[in-house]
Motif scaffolding. Structure first.
Motif, PDB file in Angstrom:
ATOM      1  N   GLU A  16       0.825  -1.213   0.000  1.00  0.00           N
ATOM      2  CA  GLU A  16       0.000   0.000   0.000  1.00  0.00           C
ATOM      3  C   GLU A  16       0.855   1.257   0.000  1.00  0.00           C
ATOM      4  O   GLU A  16       0.555   2.232  -0.699  1.00  0.00           O
ATOM      5  N   ARG A  17       1.920   1.255   0.788  1.00  0.00           N
ATOM      6  CA  ARG A  17       2.726   2.470   0.941  1.00  0.00           C
ATOM      7  C   ARG A  17       3.770   2.643  -0.154  1.00  0.00           C
ATOM      8  O   ARG A  17       4.134   3.785  -0.482  1.00  0.00           O
ATOM      9  N   LEU A  18       4.274   1.525  -0.711  1.00  0.00           N
ATOM     10  CA  LEU A  18       5.434   1.626  -1.604  1.00  0.00           C
ATOM     11  C   LEU A  18       5.106   1.510  -3.084  1.00  0.00           C
ATOM     12  O   LEU A  18       5.879   1.971  -3.921  1.00  0.00           O
ATOM     13  N   ARG A  19       3.982   0.911  -3.431  1.00  0.00           N
ATOM     14  CA  ARG A  19       3.676   0.649  -4.830  1.00  0.00           C
ATOM     15  C   ARG A  19       3.642   1.942  -5.634  1.00  0.00           C
ATOM     16  O   ARG A  19       2.929   2.890  -5.286  1.00  0.00           O
ATOM     17  N   GLY A  20       4.437   1.993  -6.692  1.00  0.00           N
ATOM     18  CA  GLY A  20       4.480   3.163  -7.563  1.00  0.00           C
ATOM     19  C   GLY A  20       5.323   4.305  -7.033  1.00  0.00           C
ATOM     20  O   GLY A  20       5.462   5.331  -7.703  1.00  0.00           O
ATOM     21  N   ARG A  21       5.921   4.133  -5.862  1.00  0.00           N
ATOM     22  CA  ARG A  21       6.712   5.223  -5.265  1.00  0.00           C
ATOM     23  C   ARG A  21       8.180   4.864  -5.116  1.00  0.00           C
ATOM     24  O   ARG A  21       9.043   5.756  -5.094  1.00  0.00           O
ATOM     25  N   VAL A  22       8.470   3.566  -4.978  1.00  0.00           N
ATOM     26  CA  VAL A  22       9.840   3.107  -4.785  1.00  0.00           C
ATOM     27  C   VAL A  22      10.043   1.860  -5.632  1.00  0.00           C
ATOM     28  O   VAL A  22       9.132   1.039  -5.786  1.00  0.00           O
ATOM     29  N   ASP A  23      11.245   1.725  -6.198  1.00  0.00           N
ATOM     30  CA  ASP A  23      11.585   0.502  -6.941  1.00  0.00           C
ATOM     31  C   ASP A  23      11.862  -0.603  -5.916  1.00  0.00           C
ATOM     32  O   ASP A  23      12.931  -0.658  -5.300  1.00  0.00           O
ATOM     33  N   VAL A  24      10.866  -1.466  -5.722  1.00  0.00           N
ATOM     34  CA  VAL A  24      10.954  -2.456  -4.652  1.00  0.00           C
ATOM     35  C   VAL A  24      10.371  -3.782  -5.118  1.00  0.00           C
ATOM     36  O   VAL A  24       9.457  -3.824  -5.953  1.00  0.00           O
ATOM     37  N   GLU A  25      10.920  -4.861  -4.604  1.00  0.00           N
ATOM     38  CA  GLU A  25      10.438  -6.211  -4.892  1.00  0.00           C
ATOM     39  C   GLU A  25      10.042  -6.857  -3.569  1.00  0.00           C
ATOM     40  O   GLU A  25      10.893  -7.103  -2.718  1.00  0.00           O
ATOM     41  N   ILE A  26       8.746  -7.116  -3.401  1.00  0.00           N
ATOM     42  CA  ILE A  26       8.233  -7.704  -2.158  1.00  0.00           C
ATOM     43  C   ILE A  26       7.910  -9.173  -2.417  1.00  0.00           C
ATOM     44  O   ILE A  26       7.117  -9.494  -3.304  1.00  0.00           O
ATOM     45  N   THR A  27       8.512 -10.049  -1.629  1.00  0.00           N
ATOM     46  CA  THR A  27       8.280 -11.488  -1.757  1.00  0.00           C
ATOM     47  C   THR A  27       7.758 -12.031  -0.441  1.00  0.00           C
ATOM     48  O   THR A  27       8.392 -11.855   0.604  1.00  0.00           O
ATOM     49  N   LEU A  28       6.600 -12.676  -0.499  1.00  0.00           N
ATOM     50  CA  LEU A  28       6.015 -13.313   0.672  1.00  0.00           C
ATOM     51  C   LEU A  28       6.233 -14.819   0.563  1.00  0.00           C
ATOM     52  O   LEU A  28       5.804 -15.448  -0.414  1.00  0.00           O
ATOM     53  N   ILE A  29       6.890 -15.402   1.548  1.00  0.00           N
ATOM     54  CA  ILE A  29       7.173 -16.832   1.556  1.00  0.00           C
ATOM     55  C   ILE A  29       6.326 -17.500   2.631  1.00  0.00           C
ATOM     56  O   ILE A  29       6.364 -17.121   3.807  1.00  0.00           O
ATOM     57  N   SER A  30       5.549 -18.501   2.215  1.00  0.00           N
ATOM     58  CA  SER A  30       4.653 -19.205   3.133  1.00  0.00           C
ATOM     59  C   SER A  30       4.671 -20.696   2.824  1.00  0.00           C
ATOM     60  O   SER A  30       4.814 -21.093   1.661  1.00  0.00           O
ATOM     61  N   ASP A  31       4.509 -21.520   3.850  1.00  0.00           N
ATOM     62  CA  ASP A  31       4.481 -22.965   3.609  1.00  0.00           C
ATOM     63  C   ASP A  31       3.098 -23.456   3.192  1.00  0.00           C
ATOM     64  O   ASP A  31       2.899 -24.647   2.952  1.00  0.00           O
ATOM     65  N   THR A  32       2.131 -22.549   3.110  1.00  0.00           N
ATOM     66  CA  THR A  32       0.818 -22.871   2.549  1.00  0.00           C
ATOM     67  C   THR A  32       0.480 -21.836   1.487  1.00  0.00           C
ATOM     68  O   THR A  32       1.086 -20.757   1.445  1.00  0.00           O
ATOM     69  N   ASP A  33      -0.488 -22.159   0.645  1.00  0.00           N
ATOM     70  CA  ASP A  33      -0.905 -21.183  -0.364  1.00  0.00           C
ATOM     71  C   ASP A  33      -2.174 -20.446   0.057  1.00  0.00           C
ATOM     72  O   ASP A  33      -2.863 -19.862  -0.760  1.00  0.00           O
ATOM     73  N   TYR A  34      -2.470 -20.498   1.354  1.00  0.00           N
ATOM     74  CA  TYR A  34      -3.641 -19.813   1.881  1.00  0.00           C
ATOM     75  C   TYR A  34      -3.324 -19.146   3.214  1.00  0.00           C
ATOM     76  O   TYR A  34      -2.372 -19.525   3.910  1.00  0.00           O
ATOM     77  N   TYR A  35      -4.091 -18.143   3.525  1.00  0.00           N
ATOM     78  CA  TYR A  35      -4.041 -17.487   4.829  1.00  0.00           C
ATOM     79  C   TYR A  35      -5.143 -18.085   5.692  1.00  0.00           C
ATOM     80  O   TYR A  35      -6.303 -18.188   5.270  1.00  0.00           O
ATOM     81  N   LEU A  36      -4.786 -18.483   6.907  1.00  0.00           N
ATOM     82  CA  LEU A  36      -5.732 -19.057   7.854  1.00  0.00           C
ATOM     83  C   LEU A  36      -5.880 -18.130   9.044  1.00  0.00           C
ATOM     84  O   LEU A  36      -4.874 -17.670   9.600  1.00  0.00           O
ATOM     85  N   LEU A  37      -7.125 -17.851   9.456  1.00  0.00           N
ATOM     86  CA  LEU A  37      -7.366 -17.068  10.662  1.00  0.00           C
ATOM     87  C   LEU A  37      -7.516 -18.049  11.829  1.00  0.00           C
ATOM     88  O   LEU A  37      -8.554 -18.709  11.976  1.00  0.00           O
ATOM     89  N   PRO A  38      -6.487 -18.186  12.679  1.00  0.00           N
ATOM     90  CA  PRO A  38      -6.475 -19.222  13.717  1.00  0.00           C
ATOM     91  C   PRO A  38      -7.674 -19.236  14.663  1.00  0.00           C
ATOM     92  O   PRO A  38      -8.124 -20.325  15.042  1.00  0.00           O
ATOM     93  N   PRO A  39      -8.229 -18.077  15.085  1.00  0.00           N
ATOM     94  CA  PRO A  39      -9.368 -18.151  16.000  1.00  0.00           C
ATOM     95  C   PRO A  39     -10.564 -18.921  15.449  1.00  0.00           C
ATOM     96  O   PRO A  39     -11.394 -19.414  16.217  1.00  0.00           O
ATOM     97  N   LEU A  40     -10.651 -19.028  14.125  1.00  0.00           N
ATOM     98  CA  LEU A  40     -11.782 -19.739  13.529  1.00  0.00           C
ATOM     99  C   LEU A  40     -11.594 -21.257  13.535  1.00  0.00           C
ATOM    100  O   LEU A  40     -12.516 -21.993  13.192  1.00  0.00           O
TER     101      LEU A  40
END
Length: 389
Positions: free
Chosen positions: A23-47
């Motif tokens: 949100e803050r950097l897109r289009g403003r800074v030359d940056v490469e953001i990589t998210l590494i996860s052992d699953t291909d989904y986000y889980l909300l633990p309380p559920l």
């Protein structure tokens, strides 16, 4: 050359940090953001407890990490093996990743081997929640024991909630008179960390429901799955259905790294309480459950969320050359489903920079005790899930 930001973990901390950075950097800074996860989904633990109780399916508790594509965040499915801060590298089963900034939020390991907790049921993973759901479906009566051997575990209010929730479920099924419920816990009084108001609410509830609380345990012992007993000190508690709360441990990728320190409550990653930055490496941020015990915060999603926001704001501010206000947590909301009613507590958080701690115990107060509270908790988590990515 773009600046490389590697975010580890597809849970609350990693997802919140990656979203904020994009949100803050897109289009403003030359940056490469990589998210590494052992699953291909986000889980909300309380559920996970809702899955275990049969209220929702696993699909209703998850979101695909592929949604990050429109934010120009690269998502890599890989298991992190080692964090090497001296060489600005992360080793995974899919290769090595170099970084200019690292934000790591890898949760905690669940220790099921100590005390033979693997013999019990739990809802700390999707598979565990589904197995617990099956065990509850097949349960027809007897002794239920909820065993919490150590004080540091994910979601401090969970054992108290599940006791009340099971009471309500067994009453609806018409078998409550055939069931004994016992909660075994290290704290002398139930929900003691939230203060006397919370203790009074739970003690009155348990007295009315006939739930036995065995608190203040200092000698947690093993589970004997053949005899179906839990040993605590010199006492043995017989069970027909065992629900366990595993202790939280440092994730393996941090073992034997300079990112960790020993604290009175265990070995954890050491961070600055205000920013989540490593106390040893300026280019490493560690806003995960693995850092919360070190700074006095609970192992839970809310403090991880705010610490991840603070870490992302620091990295973005440095790359943009803008003044940085990390905006760390100043209060926590704790919404609980106690079975017949819901209750909502707010805890004011006071950041103690001199001691690098966040003080919140003793600063909690109840704002609601009503069946409506159950709805508020449900809406709280479903809204959080829907707006995460």
């Amino acid at each position: 050359m773009p600046k490389k930001i590697v975010v580890l973990g597809g849970g609350v901390g990693g997802v919140v940090a990656a979203k904020r950075l994009a949100e803050r950097l897109r289009g403003r800074v030359d940056v490469e953001i990589t998210l590494i996860s052992d699953t291909d989904y986000y889980l909300l633990p309380p559920l996970l407890v809702n899955i275990a109780l049969g209220d929702i399916s696993p699909q209703q508790a998850t979101l695909p990490l592929s949604r990050f594509a429109y934010r120009n965040v690269k998502v890599v499915k890989a298991t992190v093996k080692k964090v090497d801060p001296d060489n600005r590298a992360v080793e995974t089963d899919q290769g090595k990743f170099q970084y200019d900034y690292l934000i790591a939020s890898l949760g905690t390991e669940f220790d099921f081997s100590s005390y033979n907790l693997a013999a019990g049921n739990h809802n700390y993973t999707i598979d565990g929640a589904l197995k617990m759901r099956e065990a509850l479906i097949n349960f027809r009566g007897g002794s239920v024991v909820i065993y919490t051997p150590e004080p540091v575990y994910r979601c401090g209010v969970y054992p108290y909630e599940i006791a009340g929730q099971l009471d309500a479920i067994f009453r609806k099924r018409g078998i409550r008179d055939k069931v004994d419920i016992t909660l075994i816990h290290p704290l002398p009084k139930p929900l003691q960390m939230l203060g006397p108001e919370a203790v009074k609410i739970v003690e009155e509830l348990y007295a009315a429901q006939g739930i036995k609380y065995v608190g203040g345990i200092t000698q947690p012992g093993p589970v004997d799955d053949k005899a179906k007993t839990v040993t605590v000190g010199s006492e043995k508690f017989k069970y027909d259905l065992l629900i366990v709360v595993p202790p939280a441990r440092l994730p393996k990728p941090f073992h034997d790294t300079p990112l960790v320190s020993k604290f009175p409550n265990g070995v954890w990653t050491a961070i600055n309480v205000m920013t989540g930055r490593s106390v040893k490496y300026d280019d490493v941020y560690l806003p995960g459950e693995h850092s919360m015990p070190a700074i006095g915060l609970p192992v839970a999603g809310v403090p991880v969320h705010f610490t991840a926001m603070a870490s992302a704001n620091m990295v973005a501010g440095e790359l943009l050359g803008e003044p940085v206000d990390p905006a760390q947590i100043n209060s926590m909301v704790c919404a609980m489903d106690m079975g017949n009613f819901g209750t909502v507590f707010i805890c004011d958080v006071k950041i103690d920079l001199a001691n690098n701690k966040a003080a919140w115990m003793g600063n909690c107060y109840n704002i609601l005790k009503s069946p409506v509270g159950k709805l508020i908790k449900d809406l709280f988590y479903k809204t959080w899930l829907a707006t995460t990515i």
